[in-house]
Structures are given as C-alpha cells and as structure tokens.
Design a protein around this motif. Structure first.
Motif, mmCIF file in Angstrom:
data_model
loop_
_atom_site.group_PDB
_atom_site.id
_atom_site.type_symbol
_atom_site.label_atom_id
_atom_site.label_comp_id
_atom_site.label_asym_id
_atom_site.label_seq_id
_atom_site.Cartn_x
_atom_site.Cartn_y
_atom_site.Cartn_z
ATOM 1 N N ASN A 128 1.496 57.349 26.543
ATOM 2 C CA ASN A 128 2.369 57.542 25.421
ATOM 3 C C ASN A 128 1.834 57.484 24.286
ATOM 4 O O ASN A 128 2.219 58.167 23.203
ATOM 5 C CB ASN A 128 3.850 56.529 25.652
ATOM 6 N N ASN A 129 0.991 56.497 23.890
ATOM 7 C CA ASN A 129 0.401 56.409 22.567
ATOM 8 C C ASN A 129 -0.503 57.626 22.361
ATOM 9 O O ASN A 129 -0.612 57.956 21.299
ATOM 10 C CB ASN A 129 -0.534 54.892 22.438
ATOM 11 N N VAL A 130 -1.259 57.818 23.214
ATOM 12 C CA VAL A 130 -2.226 59.030 23.119
ATOM 13 C C VAL A 130 -1.294 60.375 22.641
ATOM 14 O O VAL A 130 -1.595 61.126 21.884
ATOM 15 C CB VAL A 130 -2.954 59.571 24.306
ATOM 16 N N LYS A 131 -0.193 60.499 23.248
ATOM 17 C CA LYS A 131 0.513 61.754 23.076
ATOM 18 C C LYS A 131 1.301 61.613 21.734
ATOM 19 O O LYS A 131 1.378 62.580 21.319
ATOM 20 C CB LYS A 131 1.578 61.693 24.237
ATOM 21 N N LEU A 132 1.546 60.621 21.462
ATOM 22 C CA LEU A 132 2.144 60.175 20.163
ATOM 23 C C LEU A 132 1.096 60.628 18.978
ATOM 24 O O LEU A 132 1.450 61.159 18.033
ATOM 25 C CB LEU A 132 2.766 58.795 19.966
ATOM 26 N N LEU A 133 0.139 60.223 19.337
ATOM 27 C CA LEU A 133 -1.157 60.236 18.332
ATOM 28 C C LEU A 133 -1.360 61.846 18.146
ATOM 29 O O LEU A 133 -1.618 62.214 17.257
ATOM 30 C CB LEU A 133 -2.250 59.539 18.559
ATOM 31 N N SER A 134 -1.235 62.393 19.195
ATOM 32 C CA SER A 134 -1.448 64.043 19.153
ATOM 33 C C SER A 134 -0.558 64.775 18.492
ATOM 34 O O SER A 134 -0.677 65.497 17.816
ATOM 35 C CB SER A 134 -1.666 64.434 20.899
ATOM 36 N N GLU A 135 0.904 64.281 18.746
ATOM 37 C CA GLU A 135 1.868 64.924 17.871
ATOM 38 C C GLU A 135 1.813 64.597 16.724
ATOM 39 O O GLU A 135 1.907 65.641 15.662
ATOM 40 C CB GLU A 135 3.268 64.503 18.398
ATOM 41 N N ILE A 136 1.334 63.414 16.050
ATOM 42 C CA ILE A 136 1.280 63.215 14.681
ATOM 43 C C ILE A 136 0.057 64.112 14.138
ATOM 44 O O ILE A 136 0.204 64.638 12.741
ATOM 45 C CB ILE A 136 1.007 61.636 14.415
ATOM 46 N N GLU A 137 -0.772 63.982 14.830
ATOM 47 C CA GLU A 137 -2.247 64.798 14.294
ATOM 48 C C GLU A 137 -1.938 66.356 14.128
ATOM 49 O O GLU A 137 -2.057 66.998 13.219
ATOM 50 C CB GLU A 137 -3.513 64.498 15.075
ATOM 51 N N PHE A 138 -1.081 66.584 15.125
ATOM 52 C CA PHE A 138 -0.657 68.013 15.066
ATOM 53 C C PHE A 138 0.212 68.585 13.719
ATOM 54 O O PHE A 138 0.127 69.544 13.037
ATOM 55 C CB PHE A 138 0.188 68.556 16.369
#
Length: 894
Positions: free
Chosen positions: A265-275
């Motif tokens: 979940n943390n990795v996905k959240l970081l990916s969305e924020i970076e996007f």
C-alpha cells in the motif's frame, strides 16, 4: 436390420470410438413419416459414456449421417404409452419431449429394454420408466463377478464382443501349432481340451506345494502389523508435540502478511503521489510567463508558448480513478483553469492590439501606392503575426470562444483594410485605362456629351457601400453595364462617326497590359493571404472554423458564436471550405471590382473582351491547377463567366448590326463595312488568341460571325440597286477569301472554300451578263444557223438556205468592222469600271475574264463558218490578235 446395424457401426460409430448396442427404426408422431434410427451407444474408452444418437439417411439416400445426440444421463422419463397392449408409440423426455413411432413393437421393446439395462449399469440417476411391462425391466446382469468393478464387461447387454488384437494374436499362434486346426475342428478342440486338463492338474499341484510358504507369509504379515501399531503410537506423540509449533507459525505467517500488505500500500501511495506531482505541477517560471510574459518580443513569445504548452499538458493529463475526488487535485485544476483564462484573455487582447497597430502602419503606406498600379505587400505583417501561430493553436484547443472572437476580428479588420487597398488599386487601373488624353480622343466623336461619359464611368467605379452589396445586385450591375455599351464606339460593325479601325493599336495593347497587371497583382495577394490564414489559424488540423456557418450570415457580419457555444470546437469540416469562407469575407470586394473594371473596359472598346477572355482564362486555368476549390479559382471562374457572357453578347451585337446595315442607293456598294471589319476582327483575334486556352470560344464565334457575314452579304447584294448583285457578291467574297487565306484559320477552311466558290461563280456570271452579245446581229445570224442544224439540216447544206447563204453572211460581217468592235469594248470597260470599287482592285481581273469570254465567242463563230460555209473564203474583219490589242489598249488608256 442386422445389416443396417453393422453398416452404422462401421460408417458412423467405429470412427468415433463408439459401440452400437441397440437400434430402432422410428418416425415422429403426428407428422409426415420421415424414417430415421435411434441408436443406443457406449464409448470404447473409459470412463464409459452412454449416448442416444439420431441417425438419418442423406437426401440422396446413398449414406447415413449423424443428426443429433443426447447423453443418457439427460433422459428423465421413458413413456411406453401402454404396458399391456402392443403399441409402437413411445416418448422420451429430455429437456423437451420427443414423440416417436417405432416401425414395430418388438423393436420398441428391445430398445427400451436396452435403455433400462444401460441405466442400471452406468447411471447413478435412475430413469423413470412409465407404462413399461415388468417383463422388460427384469435384471439381466447377474450380481456375480461379471458385475464387479474390475471384471465387469459390456457383454452383459450384448453377448457378442469382438476380439482384441492380443487375443487374435494368441489364437493365431495356437492355430499355427496345430496342423488340423482348420481342416479338422473336432480334433483341434480335443487337443485343446487335453492341454486344458494338463494345465488344470499342474495348477492344482502348484497350489498344494505352496501351502507351507503361505503359512510363513501369514506369520510375517502378523509381525508387520504389530510394528505398524508401534509406529502409529510414536507418530501420535510427535503430532501432539508439533501442534503448538503449528499455532505459533500461523501467527507469524499472519503477521508477515499484514506487513507485506502495508508495504504494498505504501508503494502504491508513493507511486500515485509521484504521478500527481510529476504531471500536475507547473514550474514557477511557466506561471510567471503566463501571468506577466512579454508578448511583444520574440523571447517573450517563445517563453509564453512553452508555458502554454506545459499548462495544456497539465490540464490534459489522464487522471487515474479516484484522483478527481482529492481536494488537492481539485484545487490544482482550478488553479490551472484560472491561469488558462487569464492568459487566454491577455493573449486575445494583445493580438487584437496587434491587429489594430499593424492596420495603422499598413494604412500609412497606402499613399505611396496611390499613383502606382501595385497592391501593398502584406508580407511583413504576416511575418510578425506568424510568431503567434503556436499560441493561436493553443488558444484554439483550450478556449475556442476567444479563438473564434479573434478570427472574427481578424476578418472584420482585414476586410476593411483590403477593401480600401483594392478600391484604390482599381481606381488607379481605371484612370490608366481612361487617361485624360486618350479619353478625350476616343470619346470626342461620340453623339453625347462628355459629362454623360464621365458620369457613366464614375457609376462603374461604384461606392464603398454598393460594393459590399449582395452578389445578385453585383451581377445585375455588371449585366446592365455591359448592356449599355455605347452603340457608336469601336465595335466590329460600328456604323457611326468612329469605326474600329480608327482606334489606336497602342491603346488596346495598353489595356491588355493593365488588365494583365491587375490580375497579376491580385493573384499573389490572395495566395499569400490564404497561405497565412492556413498557417496562422492552424486550419491544417481540419478543425471546423466559423466558415461552417451559412455564407449569408458570414458575409453580413453575423456573430460567430451563434452556431457554436464558446469554448466548444465545432464539428470537423473541410479545411478548404473553411479557408474559402474566410477568404470570401476578407476579399468580398474583389469580384464586384473586377466586374466593374470589365464593364469599363468593354465600354471603352468592345474588342477588349477578347483580351479579357484570354487573360482571365489563363489565370483561371493556372489557379485551378493549384487548387480547383480555392477562393481565387472560384472568384476568377465567376468573373470569367461574366467575361464570356460579354464576349458572346459582343458577337451577338455584331451579328445583329450586320442585319441592320443599310446601303446607299446613290453610290456603289463596294466592300461592305462588316466584311472589312471582320478582317480586322479576325486579324486582331488571331494575334490575341495565339496559344490561348479558350481557343474553342473564338472558333465558335468565328463560325457565328462568318455565317452572319455570308448571309448579310447576300442580303445586301439582293437589295442593291446601284451596283449589280454579282458585283457585290464577287467583290465581298473575294475579300473574304483573301482574308481567310492570309490568316489560315483552321476552323474556317470550309467557309474559305465556299467563299472562293461564290467569288468564282459570281465573277463568271457577271462577265457573261455584262459582256452579253457585243456582235448582236452576228449572234442572231449564227443562232439561226445553229437552229437549222438542230432541225436536222446538215452543216454543209446550211449555205443553201435563202436566209443563211453566203451573201447574207458577208452582209452581217461587214456591219462589224474592227473600229466598231473596239468602240463597243471601250464602252463595256467604262461600264465595268463604274460597277467595281477601287479598294478590291478587281477591274483587270474582270476585264481579262471578259477578254477570254469574247475570244471564246469569236472562236465559236469561226468554227461555224468553217463547218457551214467551207471554201467560201468568208472571214471576220478582225482577228483574235486585234481583240487582244483592243483590250490592252483600252485597259492602258484608262
């Protein structure tokens, strides 16, 4: 039935690895009998599948084909209709009920019995048999070893079973070992029986010998069972010990799963924020450029263009599901919308100011072109505006309402600017066409006042208000102008004080050059503006423009937003149509100005329509080769229609004026004016239309004109009172023939031959008529001689006739001495000289023809004297040489 069964087994079921167990010949109940077969089958491979297959003959009847198959497990009910009486009907209940009629009750019973046996053996779900006799439902499969799982076989339901390959091989080996296996079956059977008894005895002895070993084996099995019990006790204790370890490992596994889920979940959240950060973050430099960037300098324009592109990318980013619900994303999108609106407003305002400023600078340069026949160059203006082309594309994609407004403002501004420039340009062209010196020279002899001519010329120039009128009014003006040409100007058949020959050839050449210069100036102007519109407004993307509205609204200045909401691009349309609509609005004054210029040129000299037709045709042809649907091609094509109409009207007027020609009754006719002027027209037309695209139009005009000339020459000749008809025809057709021979007009070859024939015929007719009978009494005498010969009197006996003897002949000959003959010829020469005109110079030709005709009559008379009065010695008192001398002397004396 057995043969059919074997045929079906061979052709249909064996290829599908199936075995046919039972068959019944049936047809559907209640319908037209179409026989088919219901077959009960089982597969040869395990697990065994039991099916019921419907088979029917092909349409040709030469083979069987499989039509439909049902699994037996889908069969719910078998209804035999009547358990007591014999009845061939039965029903099978699958998903729907199938009603059948068997060919015989026996076949039906056998088939139902087979189904019952298959159901008992292979199906757990039992089929419900209704109205079936209990005798058919007897258990036929014994419960012994043949029904066991391992030893069961399908022979229960069918006693026949084919040998497999292994069995066939063993039988063959056995039969090869016995010579009488085939020839003596009883002996072979006895041998097999003996060998079987030997094998049974050996088997019994083997069993009795192995009893001790069996006992030992049983003891070992008992000991093994005790060891197994001990191992099971140890395993149970070990299982109890590991139970607690299992619980601890389950807890550890669950904890690890939660940790892994959290990391994911943390990795996905970081990916969305970076996007979101990478795609929805606009640099501060871009924001400053959009808010405060200098739109007047090249560097500022470039910075604003890059910032606008970056903003468009941020606004058009494809958000993932759920992003639009984030408050930060909503705030950023609102910020982008505000920046877009602010920059779009600032860009539109700046470009409108640029339009106004450029218009002011362009107007200041008009003065230097006011006396020159040249249009101002808009290249610097286009070059400066093209720097904003990418920003216009951005505005088109982001705020179509402002883009639409800029488009309308540009068209409104440019239409006024070009209208002033084009009106001034055409004013200069008209002044050069009707220069003061030439104008006074050309119009001095007109039967109306100079003020009227000036007023008509000014009316052709038109005012600004009239030029922006509807297309129909402009066409009406051009038609009226061409219809009101001065009737006594330089038309081909001008019968007034000034004829076409009085015009200065240099004036026509000057008009041709001016008209060509006008077209040559308009073409690059329109092409340059069209190219700029395509590049500046980015129409090559095939996005619809305000030109998609109706042409009437566009030309009347209707608001572009009537048909499209602001910010919403209109439907996709043709790029050429959009550009053409903009060009129509911007250059709406070109067509009426050209029509007015054409009308003026036509009034100055109707021959100018020839120059205009050739030049306009060439420019239309050039424009259509580039783009047949462009504004320039369409406009020049419309004007060409007007030019062609004026040309046709000019030809029609000339033909009409031919018909209205009146000749003087007191003077000789000579060469008719329209014949001489046709020569002038043809000579001028050939020089103008050399290698022209519209040569066909001239050829058609030639044909109409020459027909009119021929008809009206004959009409004038018939009406002539002073000059003989033959002279009028001879002189004018000789002139026409000479003209066509000199000009070598290919389309008038037939008319040239006709003119020559008419000239020759009327020359001969005139000579015969004018010469008549110069030796009248001698003619009458010999006419009498010829009459006697025609009555049957021999020529040598004519001299014996009292009225035609030698004495009468000599008396008649003495009345025509050489002096009298010369006098008669001299009077004839004077008469011919009065009839013929000097300009065609046919007097000597006619006189020579008359001389030949007179000599022919003289020779005819001499021949009659020689044949009818042989040996009389009678001769004419003058000779052929005397005739030649008389004619030559008379011609020289005059």
């Amino acid at each position: 039935m057995t043969a059919i069964k074997h045929a079906l087994q061979r052709d249909i079921f064996t290829p599908n690895d199936e075995r046919l167990l039972s068959i019944v010949n049936v047809c559907k109940a209640g319908k037209k009998k179409k026989n088919c077969f219901l077959c009960a089958t089982v597969t040869t491979e395990r697990p065994v599948q039991v099916k019921m297959v419907k088979v029917k003959k092909s349409d040709k009847g030469d083979f069987y084909k499989r039509q439909i198959a049902w699994a037996l497990r889908d069969l719910a009910v078998v209804d035999a209709k009547d358990a007591i009486k014999e009845n061939p009907e039965f029903d099978l209940h699958f998903e729907k009920i199938y009603k059948w009629v068997a060919s015989s009750t026996a076949e039906k019973n056998a088939f139902i019995s087979c189904i019952w046996k298959l159901n008992q053996r292979y199906l757990r779900k039992k089929i419900d048999f209704v109205n079936v006799s209990s005798q058919l439902l007897e258990e036929s499969v014994p419960s012994g070893e043949n029904q066991s799982v391992t030893g069961g076989d399908e022979e229960v339901v069918d006693v026949y079973q084919e040998l497999n390959a292994r069995e066939e091989q063993d039988i063959e080996i056995m039969m090869e070992g016995c010579e009488c296996a085939i020839s003596n079956a009883e002996a072979f059977a006895e041998r097999l029986s003996r060998e079987l008894q030997v094998l049974d005895g050996a088997n019994i002895q083997s069993i009795m010998a192995s009893e001790k070993q069996v006992n030992i084996l049983m003891k070992l099995l008992d000991e093994a069972l005790k060891e197994v019990d001990q191992i099971e006790l140890k395993l149970s204790s070990y299982e109890e010990m590991l139970q607690s370890v299992k619980e601890q490992m389950d807890q550890i596994s669950e904890s690890n799963h939660l940790i892994h889920l959290s990391n994911t979940n943390n990795v996905k959240l970081l990916s969305e924020i970076e996007f979101l950060v990478n795609h929805m973050d606009l640099a501060k430099g871009h924001i400053k450029a959009l808010q405060e960037g200098d739109l007047s300098s090249s560097r500022g324009i470039e910075a604003c263009t890059n910032a606008a592109d970056a903003l468009l990318q941020c606004m058009n980013v494809a958000l993932r599901p759920g992003h639009d619900m984030l408050q930060a994303v909503k705030q950023q999108q609102q910020r982008f919308s505000d920046l877009r609106e602010q920059f779009a407003r600032r860009l539109a305002s700046h470009l409108n100011n640029v339009f106004v400023q450029q218009g002011h600078d362009q107007s200041s340069t008009l003065a230097q072109h006011s006396v020159e026949l040249a249009l101002p160059n808009h290249h610097p203006f286009h070059r400066d505006l093209l720097r904003y082309a990418k920003l216009m594309e951005w505005l088109k994609n982001t705020d179509y309402g402002k883009y639409e407004g800029l488009t309308k403002n540009y068209m409104d501004y440019l239409s006024r600017l070009y209208e002033r420039e084009i009106k001034d340009f055409f004013e200069v062209a008209k002044i050069k066409m009707t220069g003061t010196t030439k104008e006074s020279k050309k119009f001095a002899t007109l039967p109306r006042k100079e003020s009227a001519v000036k007023q008509e010329t000014e009316s052709l120039h038109g005012s600004s208000g009239k030029l922006t009128g509807s297309t129909s009014s402009l066409n009406k003006l051009s038609v009226q102008s061409s219809g009101n040409r001065r009737s006594q100007s330089s038309s081909l058949l001008d019968m007034g004080n000034m004829s076409a020959s009085d015009l200065d050839v240099a004036d026509r050449t000057k008009f041709d050059k001016i008209f060509e210069q006008v077209l040559s100036e308009l073409e690059p102007l329109c092409l340059a503006e069209q190219d700029f519109i395509s590049k500046f407004f980015k129409l090559q993307q095939h996005q619809s423009m305000p030109g998609t509205m109706t042409e009437a609204e566009d030309l009347d200045g209707g608001t572009l937003s009537r048909q499209h909401n602001a910010g919403v691009p209109p439907p996709v349309s043709s790029e050429k149509d959009m550009i053409r609509q903009m060009m129509i609005k911007i250059f709406r004054c070109i067509e009426p100005e050209l029509n007015n210029l054409i009308a003026l040129g036509d009034k100055i000299d109707s021959f100018n329509s020839l120059y205009m037709l050739v030049k306009m045709s060439h420019h239309v042809w050039t424009a259509q080769n580039v783009d047949p649907a462009s504004f320039l091609s369409t406009t020049l094509g419309n004007v060409l229609v007007t030019v062609k109409r004026n040309f046709d009207k000019c030809i029609s007027n000339q033909i009409r004026q031919m018909e209205e020609v009146k000749i003087s009754k007191k003077s000789k006719v000579g060469i008719l004016p329209f014949v001489a002027e046709f020569e002038e027209f043809a000579g001028l037309a050939e020089s103008i239309f050399k290698n022209a695209e519209r040569r066909g139009d001239l050829d058609k005009a030639y044909t109409k004109l020459i027909r009119g000339v021929f008809v009206n020459v004959e009409k004038v000749a018939n009406e002539s009172q002073k000059t003989p008809r033959d002279v009028v025809m001879m002189e004018n057709f000789h002139h026409i023939f000479a003209t066509l021979s000199r000009l070598k007009i290919s389309c008038l070859e037939a008319e040239k031959k006709e003119a020559k024939q008419k000239y020759t015929d009327h020359l001969q007719s005139y000579v015969i008529y004018s010469l008549g009978q110069p030796l009248e009494k001698l003619n009458h005498f010999f006419e009498g001689v010829e009459a006697r010969v025609a009555q049957g009197i021999r020529e040598e006996e004519v001299s014996y006739q009292l009225a035609f003897n030698k004495q009468e002949l000599r008396k008649v000959i003495k009345e025509y001495p050489g002096k009298e003959v010369k006098k008669g010829l001299d009077n004839l020469y004077k008469k011919v000289d009065k009839h013929l005109c000097e300009e065609e110079n046919l007097l000597q030709v006619v006189w020579h023809s008359m001389q030949d005709e007179f000599i022919r009559q003289y020779k005819h008379f001499e021949g009659l004297i020689a044949r009818c009065y042989p040996g009389s010695g009678v001769t004419m008192e003058f000779t052929i040489q005397d005739i030649l001398d008389y004619c030559s002397s008379i011609a020289q004396s005059h």
